[in-house]
Scaffold this motif. Structure first.
Motif, PDB file in Angstrom:
ATOM      1  N   ARG A   1     -18.608  22.062  27.441  1.00  8.73           N
ATOM      2  CA  ARG A   1     -17.939  23.434  27.699  1.00  8.73           C
ATOM      3  C   ARG A   1     -17.127  23.584  26.388  1.00  8.73           C
ATOM      4  O   ARG A   1     -16.979  24.979  25.798  1.00  8.73           O
ATOM      5  N   LEU A   2     -16.380  22.750  25.956  1.00  7.16           N
ATOM      6  CA  LEU A   2     -15.149  22.761  25.070  1.00  7.16           C
ATOM      7  C   LEU A   2     -16.153  23.162  23.732  1.00  7.16           C
ATOM      8  O   LEU A   2     -15.712  24.103  22.840  1.00  7.16           O
ATOM      9  N   PHE A   3     -17.095  22.452  23.471  1.00  7.85           N
ATOM     10  CA  PHE A   3     -17.841  22.520  22.137  1.00  7.85           C
ATOM     11  C   PHE A   3     -18.336  23.877  22.202  1.00  7.85           C
ATOM     12  O   PHE A   3     -18.562  24.618  20.987  1.00  7.85           O
ATOM     13  N   LYS A   4     -18.925  24.245  23.240  1.00  5.88           N
ATOM     14  CA  LYS A   4     -19.505  25.826  23.138  1.00  5.88           C
ATOM     15  C   LYS A   4     -18.324  26.867  22.873  1.00  5.88           C
ATOM     16  O   LYS A   4     -18.481  27.763  22.075  1.00  5.88           O
ATOM     17  N   GLN A   5     -17.394  26.530  23.424  1.00  2.00           N
ATOM     18  CA  GLN A   5     -15.989  27.433  23.036  1.00  2.00           C
ATOM     19  C   GLN A   5     -15.633  27.346  21.741  1.00  2.00           C
ATOM     20  O   GLN A   5     -15.268  28.487  21.172  1.00  2.00           O
ATOM     21  N   ALA A   6     -15.662  26.212  21.058  1.00  2.00           N
ATOM     22  CA  ALA A   6     -15.339  25.954  19.717  1.00  2.00           C
ATOM     23  C   ALA A   6     -16.122  26.665  18.812  1.00  2.00           C
ATOM     24  O   ALA A   6     -15.937  27.340  17.916  1.00  2.00           O
ATOM     25  N   ALA A   7     -17.450  26.631  19.054  1.00  2.00           N
ATOM     26  CA  ALA A   7     -18.697  27.087  18.396  1.00  2.00           C
ATOM     27  C   ALA A   7     -18.648  28.522  18.244  1.00  2.00           C
ATOM     28  O   ALA A   7     -18.859  29.384  17.191  1.00  2.00           O
ATOM     29  N   LYS A   8     -18.048  29.207  19.524  1.00  2.00           N
ATOM     30  CA  LYS A   8     -17.948  30.737  19.761  1.00  2.00           C
ATOM     31  C   LYS A   8     -16.859  31.192  18.707  1.00  2.00           C
ATOM     32  O   LYS A   8     -16.879  32.174  18.478  1.00  2.00           O
ATOM     33  N   ALA A   9     -15.909  30.452  18.924  1.00  2.00           N
ATOM     34  CA  ALA A   9     -14.673  30.862  18.156  1.00  2.00           C
ATOM     35  C   ALA A   9     -14.670  30.918  16.638  1.00  2.00           C
ATOM     36  O   ALA A   9     -14.160  31.374  15.987  1.00  2.00           O
TER      37      ALA A   9
ATOM     38  N   ASN B   1      -6.868  14.624  23.674  1.00  2.00           N
ATOM     39  CA  ASN B   1      -7.648  14.343  22.558  1.00  2.00           C
ATOM     40  C   ASN B   1      -9.264  14.148  22.925  1.00  2.00           C
ATOM     41  O   ASN B   1      -9.417  13.680  23.966  1.00  2.00           O
ATOM     42  N   ILE B   2      -9.910  14.736  22.057  1.00  2.00           N
ATOM     43  CA  ILE B   2     -11.454  14.676  22.103  1.00  2.00           C
ATOM     44  C   ILE B   2     -11.931  13.363  21.506  1.00  2.00           C
ATOM     45  O   ILE B   2     -11.622  13.485  20.002  1.00  2.00           O
ATOM     46  N   VAL B   3     -12.446  12.402  22.194  1.00  2.00           N
ATOM     47  CA  VAL B   3     -12.553  11.054  21.418  1.00  2.00           C
ATOM     48  C   VAL B   3     -13.911  10.496  21.665  1.00  2.00           C
ATOM     49  O   VAL B   3     -14.550  11.010  22.546  1.00  2.00           O
ATOM     50  N   VAL B   4     -14.598   9.702  20.906  1.00  2.00           N
ATOM     51  CA  VAL B   4     -15.509   8.912  20.989  1.00  2.00           C
ATOM     52  C   VAL B   4     -15.129   7.517  21.613  1.00  2.00           C
ATOM     53  O   VAL B   4     -14.338   6.969  20.842  1.00  2.00           O
TER      54      VAL B   4
END
Length: 86
Positions: free
Chosen positions: A73-81, A18-21
């Protein structure tokens, strides 16, 4: 300090994150402020491997939350997708 990081779930040898704050002082899998997405590294077939609520991510980054290296790294991957293929 508030951080954006991954919290591990799932079973042995079947990770799910889970990506959490969360507050920096809390444990990795402990209490968190808000869940803004998930990452499933073992997604196959029609399963969704990554989902991030971009509006909530932008909010938390705007108020000063610091993302972990893996989260970036995951945020960049999500933006690319999410970007339309040209």
């Amino acid at each position: 300090m508030v951080v954006i990081r991954l919290s591990r779930g799932g079973a042995k040898a079947r990770p799910f994150y889970n990506i959490v704050v969360a507050d920096k002082r809390s444990r990795r899998d402990g209490s968190f402020i808000e869940r803004i997405g998930f990452y499933n590294p073992l997604a196959t077939g029609g399963e969704e491997p990554l989902r991030v609520a971009q509006d909530r991510l932008n909010y938390w980054l705007g108020v000063g939350a610091q993302p972990s290296d893996t989260a970036v790294r995951l945020f960049k991957q999500a933006a690319k997708a999410a970007a339309p293929a040209a």
